[in-house]
Design an enzyme around this catalytic site. Structure first.
Site, PDB file in Angstrom:
ATOM      1  N   HIS A 234       4.163 -43.525  17.958  1.00 47.50           N
ATOM      2  CA  HIS A 234       4.195 -42.154  17.434  1.00 47.50           C
ATOM      3  C   HIS A 234       3.985 -42.090  15.922  1.00 47.50           C
ATOM      4  O   HIS A 234       3.911 -41.021  15.342  1.00 47.50           O
ATOM      5  CB  HIS A 234       5.536 -41.477  17.757  1.00 47.50           C
ATOM      6  CG  HIS A 234       6.658 -41.947  16.886  1.00 47.50           C
ATOM      7  ND1 HIS A 234       7.317 -43.125  17.113  1.00 47.50           N
ATOM      8  CD2 HIS A 234       7.219 -41.423  15.772  1.00 47.50           C
ATOM      9  CE1 HIS A 234       8.252 -43.296  16.190  1.00 47.50           C
ATOM     10  NE2 HIS A 234       8.205 -42.286  15.349  1.00 47.50           N
TER      11      HIS A 234
HETATM   12  C1  UD1 Z   1       9.255 -37.553  12.869  1.00 46.54           C
HETATM   13  C2  UD1 Z   1       9.587 -38.353  11.602  1.00 46.54           C
HETATM   14  C3  UD1 Z   1       9.490 -39.842  11.903  1.00 46.54           C
HETATM   15  C4  UD1 Z   1      10.354 -40.209  13.094  1.00 46.54           C
HETATM   16  C5  UD1 Z   1      10.010 -39.316  14.289  1.00 46.54           C
HETATM   17  C6  UD1 Z   1      10.960 -39.592  15.427  1.00 46.54           C
HETATM   18  C7  UD1 Z   1       8.980 -37.356   9.443  1.00 46.54           C
HETATM   19  C8  UD1 Z   1       8.002 -37.360   8.336  1.00 46.54           C
HETATM   20  N1  UD1 Z   1       8.633 -38.054  10.531  1.00 46.54           N
HETATM   21  O1  UD1 Z   1       7.913 -37.841  13.194  1.00 46.54           O
HETATM   22  O2  UD1 Z   1       9.942 -40.567  10.779  1.00 46.54           O
HETATM   23  O3  UD1 Z   1      10.121 -41.543  13.420  1.00 46.54           O
HETATM   24  O4  UD1 Z   1      10.137 -37.936  13.904  1.00 46.54           O
HETATM   25  O5  UD1 Z   1      10.411 -39.243  16.648  1.00 46.54           O
HETATM   26  O6  UD1 Z   1      10.013 -36.735   9.344  1.00 46.54           O
HETATM   27  N2  UD1 Z   1       6.158 -32.180  18.407  1.00 46.54           N
HETATM   28  C9  UD1 Z   1       6.398 -31.510  19.587  1.00 46.54           C
HETATM   29  N3  UD1 Z   1       7.697 -31.259  19.937  1.00 46.54           N
HETATM   30  C10 UD1 Z   1       8.737 -31.622  19.157  1.00 46.54           C
HETATM   31  C11 UD1 Z   1       8.476 -32.301  17.962  1.00 46.54           C
HETATM   32  C12 UD1 Z   1       7.188 -32.570  17.596  1.00 46.54           C
HETATM   33  O7  UD1 Z   1       5.475 -31.148  20.328  1.00 46.54           O
HETATM   34  O8  UD1 Z   1       9.894 -31.380  19.536  1.00 46.54           O
HETATM   35  C13 UD1 Z   1       4.751 -32.495  18.039  1.00 46.54           C
HETATM   36  C14 UD1 Z   1       4.070 -31.421  17.205  1.00 46.54           C
HETATM   37  O9  UD1 Z   1       2.730 -31.420  17.564  1.00 46.54           O
HETATM   38  C15 UD1 Z   1       4.223 -31.954  15.796  1.00 46.54           C
HETATM   39  C16 UD1 Z   1       4.150 -33.469  15.999  1.00 46.54           C
HETATM   40  O10 UD1 Z   1       4.775 -33.687  17.247  1.00 46.54           O
HETATM   41  O11 UD1 Z   1       3.227 -31.482  14.943  1.00 46.54           O
HETATM   42  C17 UD1 Z   1       4.845 -34.264  14.913  1.00 46.54           C
HETATM   43  O12 UD1 Z   1       6.213 -33.855  14.755  1.00 46.54           O
HETATM   44  P1  UD1 Z   1       6.986 -34.152  13.356  1.00 46.54           P
HETATM   45  O13 UD1 Z   1       8.415 -33.820  13.500  1.00 46.54           O
HETATM   46  O14 UD1 Z   1       6.250 -33.533  12.240  1.00 46.54           O
HETATM   47  O15 UD1 Z   1       6.806 -35.688  13.157  1.00 46.54           O
HETATM   48  P2  UD1 Z   1       7.108 -36.896  14.144  1.00 46.54           P
HETATM   49  O16 UD1 Z   1       5.821 -37.598  14.400  1.00 46.54           O
HETATM   50  O17 UD1 Z   1       7.905 -36.447  15.297  1.00 46.54           O
HETATM   51  N1  UDP Z   2      13.863 -42.800  22.975  1.00 49.95           N
HETATM   52  C1  UDP Z   2      14.248 -42.068  24.109  1.00 49.95           C
HETATM   53  N2  UDP Z   2      13.274 -41.683  24.989  1.00 49.95           N
HETATM   54  C2  UDP Z   2      11.967 -41.989  24.832  1.00 49.95           C
HETATM   55  C3  UDP Z   2      11.587 -42.742  23.678  1.00 49.95           C
HETATM   56  C4  UDP Z   2      12.562 -43.124  22.767  1.00 49.95           C
HETATM   57  O1  UDP Z   2      15.432 -41.782  24.292  1.00 49.95           O
HETATM   58  O2  UDP Z   2      11.136 -41.605  25.673  1.00 49.95           O
HETATM   59  C5  UDP Z   2      14.899 -43.186  21.997  1.00 49.95           C
HETATM   60  C6  UDP Z   2      15.000 -44.669  21.711  1.00 49.95           C
HETATM   61  O3  UDP Z   2      15.888 -45.297  22.606  1.00 49.95           O
HETATM   62  C7  UDP Z   2      15.506 -44.707  20.273  1.00 49.95           C
HETATM   63  C8  UDP Z   2      14.912 -43.447  19.661  1.00 49.95           C
HETATM   64  O4  UDP Z   2      14.513 -42.618  20.755  1.00 49.95           O
HETATM   65  O5  UDP Z   2      16.915 -44.603  20.214  1.00 49.95           O
HETATM   66  C9  UDP Z   2      13.728 -43.799  18.804  1.00 49.95           C
HETATM   67  O6  UDP Z   2      13.104 -42.626  18.377  1.00 49.95           O
HETATM   68  P1  UDP Z   2      11.627 -42.615  17.790  1.00 49.95           P
HETATM   69  O7  UDP Z   2      10.900 -43.797  18.255  1.00 49.95           O
HETATM   70  O8  UDP Z   2      11.064 -41.272  18.106  1.00 49.95           O
HETATM   71  O9  UDP Z   2      11.868 -42.636  16.211  1.00 49.95           O
HETATM   72  P2  UDP Z   2      12.060 -43.803  15.140  1.00 49.95           P
HETATM   73  O10 UDP Z   2      13.183 -44.661  15.577  1.00 49.95           O
HETATM   74  O11 UDP Z   2      10.763 -44.532  15.003  1.00 49.95           O
HETATM   75  O12 UDP Z   2      12.340 -43.047  13.885  1.00 49.95           O
END
Ligand code: UD1
Ligand code: UDP
Length: 381
Positions: free
Chosen positions: A229
């Site tokens: 992601h």
């Molecule tokens: C964010 C964090 C990242 C973290 C990740 C955990 C920042 C800069 N990034 O990245 O560090 O590892 O969360 O998962 O804060 N979207 C949905 N539904 C949701 C959320 C997001 O559809 O509930 C989609 C949207 O298209 C959105 C994209 O995901 O534009 C990115 O979401 P965003 O929260 O901006 O960044 P993440 O990639 O989730």
């Molecule tokens: N996770 C989850 N379901 C999923 C994928 C991840 O519960 O389908 C959990 C995972 O066990 C971990 C957390 O989400 O605790 C990691 O989140 P993510 O990879 O989105 O963010 P990051 O850790 O890179 O910030």
């Protein structure tokens, strides 16, 4: 037993927890994304256990059911008192909306301490809003560094560390990074990572309540698990197609299914770039934490660009292949539980190496007491 709490007074319905110096302690826990909900859940449980006054402020950075509410339900967390519903957007707009919203709430419902966790935009906004109001800040999972300033997360965590009052570092390495940047030692507490607390608190519950391997027709150690992601992987067509091509080679070589619960961002970009899904790769919606923990522990190996998965793989004794050019979790690599391969089209050699890595390493992130140690610190400071 010394709980660190000197006095609990009944004031009507409210229990006032006083710190050793006699202050009332009220905590605002600011969170907004999937990993923050999971890694803050043990901190929330610890506040509940001790009867500490706290509230949850959710920025709404994540909002889809399977990225947000499912974790409150599964982990039996109280609903957020405030939800800013900021949603998705460009970094500046998203962070700016959060900053303004958090400031309003902190002015109306002022805590003694704000806690933020990790390195998301929510963390930066939460810490910045609190610092401008002179509210003390505790940064949970402080001091991680990838040394790659093109990552938004690297900027967020550096900024948060430098404006926080209590730096809860998961390891000695993180403490050293912060010391080398001039952060005063008296602000830093090595606590372990609350991810260990979350894994230990939930793995048994998970086994008693769900059976995702059976539901998905998977054999223990008979599949690979992957998540992708990170912005640098999803938003770059070459890297994303390189990763999928790597999965194709992995399936050709091992004929084991590759289970891929896809972050909405990744699903969207695979669709936008019109990338074919290789045979053997099973894309699903994201799954709940209880199911995911078992998918992780049952996997032959995990391929990921997630920070939390690198840690959880290490805690669960599952080898990890990291689909990034660097990591802010170097401990996992040093103990031979993780290897950094980038988004290379050729992951096979590294994956084969990790298949033989064994799993005898010692988890470097603590013994599951991080949240207890942190709250103890806050009530004794
Ligand atoms: C964010 C964090 C990242 C973290 C990740 C955990 C920042 C800069 N990034 O990245 O560090 O590892 O969360 O998962 O804060 N979207 C949905 N539904 C949701 C959320 C997001 O559809 O509930 C989609 C949207 O298209 C959105 C994209 O995901 O534009 C990115 O979401 P965003 O929260 O901006 O960044 P993440 O990639 O989730
Ligand atoms: N996770 C989850 N379901 C999923 C994928 C991840 O519960 O389908 C959990 C995972 O066990 C971990 C957390 O989400 O605790 C990691 O989140 P993510 O990879 O989105 O963010 P990051 O850790 O890179 O910030």
């Amino acid at each position: 037993m010394n709980t660190g709490i000197l006095e609990n007074e009944q004031q009507g319905e409210r229990v006032v927890v006083r710190t050793k110096r006699g202050y009332e302690l009220k905590i605002a826990i600011i969170l907004g994304t999937r990993p923050e909900i999971i890694k803050m859940s043990p901190v929330i449980r610890e506040c509940e256990r001790r009867g500490i006054e706290y509230y949850i402020l959710h920025t709404g950075q994540h909002y889809s059911y399977e990225m947000d509410r499912i974790f409150f339900e599964q982990l039996k967390l109280p609903a957020a008192k405030y939800n800013l519903d900021v949603g998705s957007g460009l970094h500046g707009a998203q962070t700016g909306k959060m900053l303004a919203g958090i400031e309003q709430i902190l002015m109306q419902d002022t805590p003694d301490v704000v806690l933020v966790q990790g390195d998301t935009n929510t963390v930066l906004a939460g810490a910045l809003a609190a610092s401008k109001l002179h509210i003390r800040i505790g940064h949970v999972e402080a001091g991680l560094r990838s040394f790659d300033r093109t990552m938004p997360e690297e900027i967020n965590r550096i900024m948060a560390d430098h404006i926080s009052d209590y730096l809860f570092a998961p390891t000695e390495t993180s403490k050293q990074y912060m010391l080398s940047e001039g952060i005063p030692e008296e602000r830093i507490f090595v606590t372990g990572n609350t991810v260990v607390d979350a894994v230990y608190q939930n793995l048994e519950i998970s086994k008693q309540t769900t059976n995702p391997l059976k539901d998905m027709g998977l054999q223990e150690k008979g599949y690979f698990l992957t998540t992708v992601h990170r912005a640098e992987n999803t938003d770059n067509k070459d890297r994303l197609s390189g990763i999928l091509d790597g999965f194709r080679q992995v399936y050709d070589e091992f004929h084991l299914p590759i289970i891929f619960p896809a972050h909405p961002r990744t699903a969207k970009m695979i669709h936008e770039f019109n990338l074919p899904i290789p045979q053997g790769v099973h894309i699903t919606d994201p799954v709940g934490y209880l199911e995911f923990l078992q998918l992780e522990s049952g996997a032959r190996l995990i391929l990921t660009d997630s920070g939390g998965l690198q840690e959880e793989a290490c805690i669960l004794g599952v080898p990890c292949v990291t689909l990034r050019d660097n990591t802010e979790r170097p401990e996992t690599v040093q103990l031979d539980g993780n290897i950094i391969v980038g988004a290379s089209k050729n992951v096979i050699a590294s994956l084969k190496q990790m298949m033989h890595a064994g799993n005898g390493w010692q988890n470097p992130y603590g013994d599951g007491a991080a949240s207890r140690i942190m709250i103890e610190k806050l009530v004794t400071i």
